[in-house]
Design a protein around this motif. Structure first.
Motif, PDB file in Angstrom:
ATOM      1  N   MET A  34       3.047  -1.335 -18.778  1.00  0.00           N
ATOM      2  CA  MET A  34       1.613  -1.071 -18.578  1.00  0.00           C
ATOM      3  C   MET A  34       0.931  -2.304 -17.956  1.00  0.00           C
ATOM      4  O   MET A  34       0.085  -2.181 -17.078  1.00  0.00           O
ATOM      5  CB  MET A  34       0.924  -0.777 -19.917  1.00  0.00           C
ATOM      6  N   ILE A  35       1.332  -3.471 -18.439  1.00  0.00           N
ATOM      7  CA  ILE A  35       0.775  -4.709 -17.889  1.00  0.00           C
ATOM      8  C   ILE A  35       1.159  -4.816 -16.410  1.00  0.00           C
ATOM      9  O   ILE A  35       0.348  -5.174 -15.557  1.00  0.00           O
ATOM     10  CB  ILE A  35       1.309  -5.956 -18.646  1.00  0.00           C
ATOM     11  N   PHE A  36       2.409  -4.489 -16.125  1.00  0.00           N
ATOM     12  CA  PHE A  36       2.896  -4.559 -14.749  1.00  0.00           C
ATOM     13  C   PHE A  36       2.085  -3.624 -13.852  1.00  0.00           C
ATOM     14  O   PHE A  36       1.804  -3.949 -12.702  1.00  0.00           O
ATOM     15  CB  PHE A  36       4.385  -4.176 -14.721  1.00  0.00           C
ATOM     16  N   MET A  37       1.729  -2.470 -14.378  1.00  0.00           N
ATOM     17  CA  MET A  37       0.921  -1.515 -13.610  1.00  0.00           C
ATOM     18  C   MET A  37      -0.454  -2.141 -13.302  1.00  0.00           C
ATOM     19  O   MET A  37      -0.952  -2.047 -12.173  1.00  0.00           O
ATOM     20  CB  MET A  37       0.755  -0.223 -14.418  1.00  0.00           C
ATOM     21  N   GLY A  38      -1.028  -2.778 -14.317  1.00  0.00           N
ATOM     22  CA  GLY A  38      -2.323  -3.438 -14.119  1.00  0.00           C
ATOM     23  C   GLY A  38      -2.231  -4.572 -13.112  1.00  0.00           C
ATOM     24  O   GLY A  38      -3.111  -4.744 -12.267  1.00  0.00           O
ATOM     25  N   VAL A  39      -1.126  -5.346 -13.213  1.00  0.00           N
ATOM     26  CA  VAL A  39      -0.941  -6.456 -12.271  1.00  0.00           C
ATOM     27  C   VAL A  39      -0.808  -5.900 -10.850  1.00  0.00           C
ATOM     28  O   VAL A  39      -1.376  -6.442  -9.897  1.00  0.00           O
ATOM     29  CB  VAL A  39       0.300  -7.302 -12.659  1.00  0.00           C
ATOM     30  N   GLY A  40      -0.079  -4.791 -10.740  1.00  0.00           N
ATOM     31  CA  GLY A  40       0.070  -4.135  -9.430  1.00  0.00           C
ATOM     32  C   GLY A  40      -1.279  -3.731  -8.858  1.00  0.00           C
ATOM     33  O   GLY A  40      -1.538  -3.901  -7.664  1.00  0.00           O
ATOM     34  N   ALA A  41      -2.139  -3.226  -9.735  1.00  0.00           N
ATOM     35  CA  ALA A  41      -3.463  -2.780  -9.284  1.00  0.00           C
ATOM     36  C   ALA A  41      -4.357  -3.951  -8.889  1.00  0.00           C
ATOM     37  O   ALA A  41      -5.390  -3.756  -8.260  1.00  0.00           O
ATOM     38  CB  ALA A  41      -4.131  -1.958 -10.385  1.00  0.00           C
ATOM     39  N   MET A  42      -3.957  -5.158  -9.279  1.00  0.00           N
ATOM     40  CA  MET A  42      -4.770  -6.331  -8.937  1.00  0.00           C
ATOM     41  C   MET A  42      -4.152  -7.138  -7.789  1.00  0.00           C
ATOM     42  O   MET A  42      -4.712  -8.137  -7.363  1.00  0.00           O
ATOM     43  CB  MET A  42      -4.902  -7.241 -10.169  1.00  0.00           C
ATOM     44  N   THR A  43      -2.947  -6.708  -7.345  1.00  0.00           N
ATOM     45  CA  THR A  43      -2.225  -7.512  -6.349  1.00  0.00           C
ATOM     46  C   THR A  43      -2.539  -7.052  -4.923  1.00  0.00           C
ATOM     47  O   THR A  43      -2.573  -5.862  -4.648  1.00  0.00           O
ATOM     48  CB  THR A  43      -0.703  -7.414  -6.603  1.00  0.00           C
ATOM     49  N   ASP A  44      -2.716  -8.044  -4.059  1.00  0.00           N
ATOM     50  CA  ASP A  44      -2.899  -7.754  -2.639  1.00  0.00           C
ATOM     51  C   ASP A  44      -1.641  -8.217  -1.902  1.00  0.00           C
ATOM     52  O   ASP A  44      -1.334  -9.414  -1.874  1.00  0.00           O
ATOM     53  CB  ASP A  44      -4.133  -8.497  -2.118  1.00  0.00           C
ATOM     54  N   ASN A 104      -0.276  -0.654  -7.637  1.00  0.00           N
ATOM     55  CA  ASN A 104      -0.733  -1.118  -6.329  1.00  0.00           C
ATOM     56  C   ASN A 104      -1.151   0.052  -5.435  1.00  0.00           C
ATOM     57  O   ASN A 104      -2.149  -0.037  -4.712  1.00  0.00           O
ATOM     58  CB  ASN A 104       0.388  -1.923  -5.662  1.00  0.00           C
ATOM     59  N   LEU A 105      -0.407   1.160  -5.531  1.00  0.00           N
ATOM     60  CA  LEU A 105      -0.754   2.337  -4.718  1.00  0.00           C
ATOM     61  C   LEU A 105      -2.135   2.873  -5.118  1.00  0.00           C
ATOM     62  O   LEU A 105      -2.939   3.254  -4.256  1.00  0.00           O
ATOM     63  CB  LEU A 105       0.318   3.426  -4.884  1.00  0.00           C
ATOM     64  N   MET A 106      -2.405   2.878  -6.429  1.00  0.00           N
ATOM     65  CA  MET A 106      -3.721   3.343  -6.892  1.00  0.00           C
ATOM     66  C   MET A 106      -4.833   2.496  -6.287  1.00  0.00           C
ATOM     67  O   MET A 106      -5.889   2.983  -5.933  1.00  0.00           O
ATOM     68  CB  MET A 106      -3.798   3.296  -8.422  1.00  0.00           C
ATOM     69  N   LYS A 107      -4.561   1.193  -6.169  1.00  0.00           N
ATOM     70  CA  LYS A 107      -5.575   0.286  -5.607  1.00  0.00           C
ATOM     71  C   LYS A 107      -5.748   0.536  -4.109  1.00  0.00           C
ATOM     72  O   LYS A 107      -6.876   0.617  -3.623  1.00  0.00           O
ATOM     73  CB  LYS A 107      -5.134  -1.161  -5.834  1.00  0.00           C
ATOM     74  N   GLU A 108      -4.615   0.661  -3.399  1.00  0.00           N
ATOM     75  CA  GLU A 108      -4.682   0.692  -1.944  1.00  0.00           C
ATOM     76  C   GLU A 108      -5.049   2.050  -1.363  1.00  0.00           C
ATOM     77  O   GLU A 108      -5.625   2.114  -0.288  1.00  0.00           O
ATOM     78  CB  GLU A 108      -3.341   0.224  -1.332  1.00  0.00           C
ATOM     79  N   CYS A 109      -4.680   3.135  -2.062  1.00  0.00           N
ATOM     80  CA  CYS A 109      -4.903   4.453  -1.446  1.00  0.00           C
ATOM     81  C   CYS A 109      -6.392   4.783  -1.339  1.00  0.00           C
ATOM     82  O   CYS A 109      -6.798   5.552  -0.464  1.00  0.00           O
ATOM     83  CB  CYS A 109      -4.130   5.545  -2.177  1.00  0.00           C
ATOM     84  N   GLY A 110      -7.194   4.214  -2.230  1.00  0.00           N
ATOM     85  CA  GLY A 110      -8.641   4.361  -2.105  1.00  0.00           C
ATOM     86  C   GLY A 110      -9.207   5.697  -2.546  1.00  0.00           C
ATOM     87  O   GLY A 110     -10.399   5.937  -2.399  1.00  0.00           O
ATOM     88  N   VAL A 111      -8.364   6.587  -3.068  1.00  0.00           N
ATOM     89  CA  VAL A 111      -8.889   7.899  -3.495  1.00  0.00           C
ATOM     90  C   VAL A 111      -8.928   8.042  -5.017  1.00  0.00           C
ATOM     91  O   VAL A 111      -9.389   9.056  -5.535  1.00  0.00           O
ATOM     92  CB  VAL A 111      -8.066   9.066  -2.879  1.00  0.00           C
ATOM     93  N   VAL A 112      -8.394   7.042  -5.719  1.00  0.00           N
ATOM     94  CA  VAL A 112      -8.435   7.103  -7.191  1.00  0.00           C
ATOM     95  C   VAL A 112      -9.049   5.803  -7.730  1.00  0.00           C
ATOM     96  O   VAL A 112      -8.471   5.131  -8.587  1.00  0.00           O
ATOM     97  CB  VAL A 112      -7.030   7.352  -7.800  1.00  0.00           C
ATOM     98  N   ASN A 113     -10.208   5.498  -7.209  1.00  0.00           N
ATOM     99  CA  ASN A 113     -10.842   4.221  -7.581  1.00  0.00           C
ATOM    100  C   ASN A 113     -11.098   4.110  -9.081  1.00  0.00           C
ATOM    101  O   ASN A 113     -11.004   3.030  -9.658  1.00  0.00           O
ATOM    102  CB  ASN A 113     -12.141   4.035  -6.800  1.00  0.00           C
ATOM    103  N   ARG A 114     -11.427   5.265  -9.693  1.00  0.00           N
ATOM    104  CA  ARG A 114     -11.688   5.233 -11.143  1.00  0.00           C
ATOM    105  C   ARG A 114     -10.425   4.836 -11.900  1.00  0.00           C
ATOM    106  O   ARG A 114     -10.456   4.030 -12.844  1.00  0.00           O
ATOM    107  CB  ARG A 114     -12.169   6.605 -11.619  1.00  0.00           C
ATOM    108  N   LEU A 115      -9.290   5.414 -11.496  1.00  0.00           N
ATOM    109  CA  LEU A 115      -8.021   5.104 -12.169  1.00  0.00           C
ATOM    110  C   LEU A 115      -7.643   3.642 -11.922  1.00  0.00           C
ATOM    111  O   LEU A 115      -7.196   2.935 -12.833  1.00  0.00           O
ATOM    112  CB  LEU A 115      -6.900   6.012 -11.660  1.00  0.00           C
ATOM    113  N   SER A 116      -7.822   3.219 -10.681  1.00  0.00           N
ATOM    114  CA  SER A 116      -7.493   1.840 -10.332  1.00  0.00           C
ATOM    115  C   SER A 116      -8.353   0.869 -11.144  1.00  0.00           C
ATOM    116  O   SER A 116      -7.848  -0.127 -11.680  1.00  0.00           O
ATOM    117  CB  SER A 116      -7.716   1.640  -8.838  1.00  0.00           C
ATOM    118  N   ASP A 117      -9.632   1.198 -11.247  1.00  0.00           N
ATOM    119  CA  ASP A 117     -10.550   0.341 -11.986  1.00  0.00           C
ATOM    120  C   ASP A 117     -10.146   0.256 -13.463  1.00  0.00           C
ATOM    121  O   ASP A 117     -10.110  -0.818 -14.064  1.00  0.00           O
ATOM    122  CB  ASP A 117     -11.976   0.899 -11.844  1.00  0.00           C
TER     123      ASP A 117
END
Lengths: 47, 433
Positions: free
Chosen positions: B136-146, B292-305
């Motif tokens: 789960m942490i890795f998923m969060g880190v992915g969502a914060m990684t550029d 990371n996909l959640m962050k970059e795809c731009g259509v699930v901003n709520r999930l990414s956030d």
């Protein structure tokens, strides 16, 4: 035991390098394929 | 009038309760009618209470083992030191505060919070033993990684690969210690779990050790996070030793623009690659890339956030407490822990040196030059290692901005350490199965 470790280290480092080298290849190929789309996006951002 | 009625009702109710309780205590005064709720004499009661205090239990533990007495006191001090480092020195506070407090809680005598039935046991069993929290942490880190800097200059990913040498050399080091030092006995699974500290990636270290040697999670997590916090102290002397001022002044080409489509395709391609080449690394890489996909795809901003804020914060608290639960005196206070702490710093140092040396080797080839300072960022520790490269670069040339260049090997290092963990995870099937 140390021999086992050496075997594992050799295999491990090889796989890490191969994985990331393939990844570099994939990124380079996709960059070239997507270049026109990215250029268009860049232009539209400039405007 | 209304007030008087209310007071009367209250007095009546109190009288009824008092009468009821006195009739009950009257019944217990007769020994022949004693119920299971009867209390012993006051002297015995006071003596029982004294024996149930922490002080008594620490001075005279029920088991007679030193780890249950003075050992717990030492571990409470260790917990307090972790809290001090986190609060006062701001060393990885997000994790060291829950780990430090968890360490104190798990060493509370009598209640045994980390034994089956205790709350810390369930946090550990549900989230860490199963490997869920690190993922789960890795998923969060992915969502914060550029991944932009790496995509702009993909060859810097080689530096992320080179830095993983720290992991495998430490694996050999752990096995050498087993041969040479009496009292230290690491099997290949334990040595692999310790070696992953060199990846400078906390969640990966916890995930791997939860799968290969769960009894070592406590010292491994403490070593991993402590050394990650100490990156600004450990790395500079090693980098300075391996580079000269001219090399540290090398300016790198400005990074190109990276399109949105490239950033969307990247996590999918990495995951597909792991699916084809190394399925054992798929849980780590999969969750990382999903975030990371959640962050970059731009259509699930709520999930990414949610993933990069609320979810990762909740899981961090639980992960920290769960790891702290593994810092019981019995598990932590032994010579193996000293070995793990020592091997951890060796792993970090070798990983740093390998990245720098690889950058220098890359400069032997024609093409744009690489500043060797960014090689040290190959040891994950995002973004701390990249910041160290930036700081050292600015010391050599105040106008040399290396941060974005260093982020390339830095995020490649996360993928590299996940791949290394995947390779080590395959041992589970070979050695145990």
């Amino acid at each position: 035991m140390i021999t086992e470790g050496l075997k594992l280290a050799l295999l491990g480092m090889s796989v890490v390098f191969i994985f990331l080298l393939i990844l570099i290849g994939v990124v380079s190929v996709s960059t070239n394929i997507l270049k026109p789309i990215v250029e268009k996006e860049k232009e539209s951002k400039k405007k | 009038m209304k007030k008087k009625i209310l007071i009367a009702v209250f007095v009546l109710a109190s009288l009824c309760i008092l009468m009821g309780s006195s009739s009950y205590s009257g019944a217990t005064n007769n020994p022949s009618e004693a119920t299971p709720y009867s209390l012993p004499s006051f002297g015995r009661l006071a003596s029982n209470f004294a024996e149930s205090t922490g002080i008594f239990s620490l001075i005279s533990p029920e088991t007679g083992e030193w780890v249950d007495g003075i050992g717990r006191v030492i571990m409470v001090v260790v917990g307090l030191v972790l809290l001090y480092l986190a609060i006062s020195k701001q060393f990885e506070p997000l994790l060291l505060v829950p780990i430090g407090f968890g360490a104190i809680m798990t060493n509370v005598p009598i209640v045994n919070m980390s034994d089956p039935g205790g709350v810390l046991y369930y946090i550990y069993a549900v989230g860490i033993k199963t490997g869920i929290f690190p993922l789960m942490i890795f998923m969060g880190v992915g969502a914060m990684t550029d991944f932009g800097p790496m995509l702009a200059n993909p060859k810097t990913a080689i530096l992320g690969a080179a830095a993983q040498f720290g992991i495998f050399s430490t694996l050999i080091g752990a096995l050498i210690l087993t041969d040479l030092v009496p009292g230290i006995q690491f099997n290949i699974l334990e040595a692999s779990s310790i070696a992953i500290i060199g990846g400078a990636d906390g969640p990966t270290a916890i995930f791997l050790s939860s799968q290969l040697s769960p009894h070592l999670i406590g010292p491994i997590a403490v070593a991993a996070y402590s050394y990650m916090a100490l990156v600004p102290i450990i790395q500079p002397p090693i980098v300075k030793l391996l580079t000269n001022t001219e090399e540290r002044k090398i300016r790198m080409q400005q990074l190109r623009y990276v399109g949105k489509i490239e950033k969307i395709i990247f996590p999918i391609s990495v995951f597909l690659l792991s699916l084809l080449l190394l399925p054992s690394a798929a849980p780590l890489i999969g969750f990382f890339m999903f975030g990371n996909l959640m962050k970059e795809c731009g259509v699930v901003n709520r999930l990414s956030d949610t993933t990069q804020n609320a979810l990762i914060n909740i899981v961090t608290i639980l992960l920290g407490l769960g790891v702290g639960a593994q810092l019981s005196a019995g598990q932590f206070l032994n010579i193996s822990t000293l070995g793990i702490l020592m091997l951890g710093v060796v792993a970090f140092s070798i990983g740093t040196a390998s990245g720098v040396i690889m950058a220098k080797l890359m400069n032997l080839f024609p093409g744009s030059k690489v500043n060797p300072l960014i090689g040290s960022a190959g040891v994950s520790a995002v973004p701390m290692a990249a910041r160290v490269s930036q700081k050292m670069g600015m010391q050599a040339d105040p106008r040399n901005m290396l941060l974005m260049h260093a982020m390339g090997p830095n995020v490649a290092g996360v993928i590299g350490s996940a791949v290394a963990a995947g390779i080590l995870l395959t041992l589970k099937g070979i050695v145990v199965g």
